[in-house]
Design a protein around this motif. Sequence first.
Motif, PDB file in Angstrom:
ATOM      1  N   SER A 187       0.840  -1.194   0.000  1.00 35.01           N
ATOM      2  CA  SER A 187       0.000   0.000   0.000  1.00 35.01           C
ATOM      3  C   SER A 187       0.877   1.247   0.000  1.00 35.01           C
ATOM      4  O   SER A 187       2.015   1.222   0.470  1.00 35.01           O
ATOM      5  N   PRO A 188       0.385   2.367  -0.516  1.00 33.69           N
ATOM      6  CA  PRO A 188       1.195   3.594  -0.606  1.00 33.69           C
ATOM      7  C   PRO A 188       1.504   4.165   0.766  1.00 33.69           C
ATOM      8  O   PRO A 188       0.685   4.107   1.681  1.00 33.69           O
ATOM      9  N   THR A 189       2.699   4.724   0.909  1.00 38.99           N
ATOM     10  CA  THR A 189       3.109   5.335   2.181  1.00 38.99           C
ATOM     11  C   THR A 189       3.586   6.763   1.961  1.00 38.99           C
ATOM     12  O   THR A 189       4.415   7.276   2.715  1.00 38.99           O
ATOM     13  N   ALA A 190       3.044   7.418   0.937  1.00 41.93           N
ATOM     14  CA  ALA A 190       3.463   8.786   0.633  1.00 41.93           C
ATOM     15  C   ALA A 190       3.159   9.735   1.786  1.00 41.93           C
ATOM     16  O   ALA A 190       3.852  10.737   1.982  1.00 41.93           O
ATOM     17  N   ASP A 191       2.101   9.435   2.557  1.00 47.38           N
ATOM     18  CA  ASP A 191       1.720  10.302   3.672  1.00 47.38           C
ATOM     19  C   ASP A 191       2.162   9.715   5.015  1.00 47.38           C
ATOM     20  O   ASP A 191       1.513   9.927   6.034  1.00 47.38           O
ATOM     21  N   LEU A 192       3.275   8.980   4.996  1.00 48.43           N
ATOM     22  CA  LEU A 192       3.737   8.297   6.206  1.00 48.43           C
ATOM     23  C   LEU A 192       3.961   9.256   7.357  1.00 48.43           C
ATOM     24  O   LEU A 192       3.541   8.995   8.492  1.00 48.43           O
TER      25      LEU A 192
END
Length: 284
Positions: free
Chosen positions: A147-152
């Motif tokens: 899953s994307p973690t761009a906003d981690l």
Amino acid sequence: MSATSPSSSAQQARRALAGRLRELRLDAGLTGRDLAARAGWHRTKVSKIEHASRAPSGEDVRTWCRVCGAADQTADLIAALRAVEGAFIEWRRLQRSGLRRLQESRMGLYERTRVFRIYEPGIMPGLLQTPGYVRAVLTKVGSFRNSPTADLDDAVDARVARQRVLREGDHRFAFLVEESALWSRLGGAEVLAEQLAHLVRVTRLPTVSFGVIPADAERTLWPVEGFWMFDQERVSVETVSGWLTITQPAEIALYASAFEELARPAVHGAAARELITRVRDTLL
């Protein structure tokens, strides 16, 4: 616990909705073929819905109520359908709007819950995690679930922000973890050492009861899936594939009994802090 499927609440909710739809048909004096013909459906659709092998859509429910002369039941049944759809949600759906939104979506439930009972067999509960530990967990989750973690960074901040309920409002917390959770080196030894030091401090909060089940404890119930109890309203279970919400009173009672049984061999207070410190000392 092992005899009960972790998605049994979702299954029961689906069957309950199917049963209500069947009752409407019978009350209207219609056969399944009659209803299908009047709705313009394939003749097997009614049977599949009533046997919970096919989930109805919102439009299906509206049509069902109209054909059965029960339009006044539509809103209630649509609400039941939405509850069924939310009983088990796959992670890919939950994470569609990003990790930060997923963290923030639970805040309303946390704020209105007065008594939390939380059991984790292999990880620190989210409300007790340090920023470094949160980052390690969410990074691993993102990798495992692709899953994307761009906003981690925002997600880490959001999860840490939820921890204000430990000190604000009228809440009580009973945490219970297996000793193995103290040893999980997510993020490495330094991150875990910081996490354990934080844990010692948190266990002194007047709103918090923290128990550890020693690895060598004599017990009558084996480790089960991690679960979170929110008052008597619901139980949340994080599975490998999704998030399960349990609202059936009988199942909530079963989880409450499991929590009590698991807590019997646990150590609390100074004994728990001694065990936490002993684990931390091995990392330094």
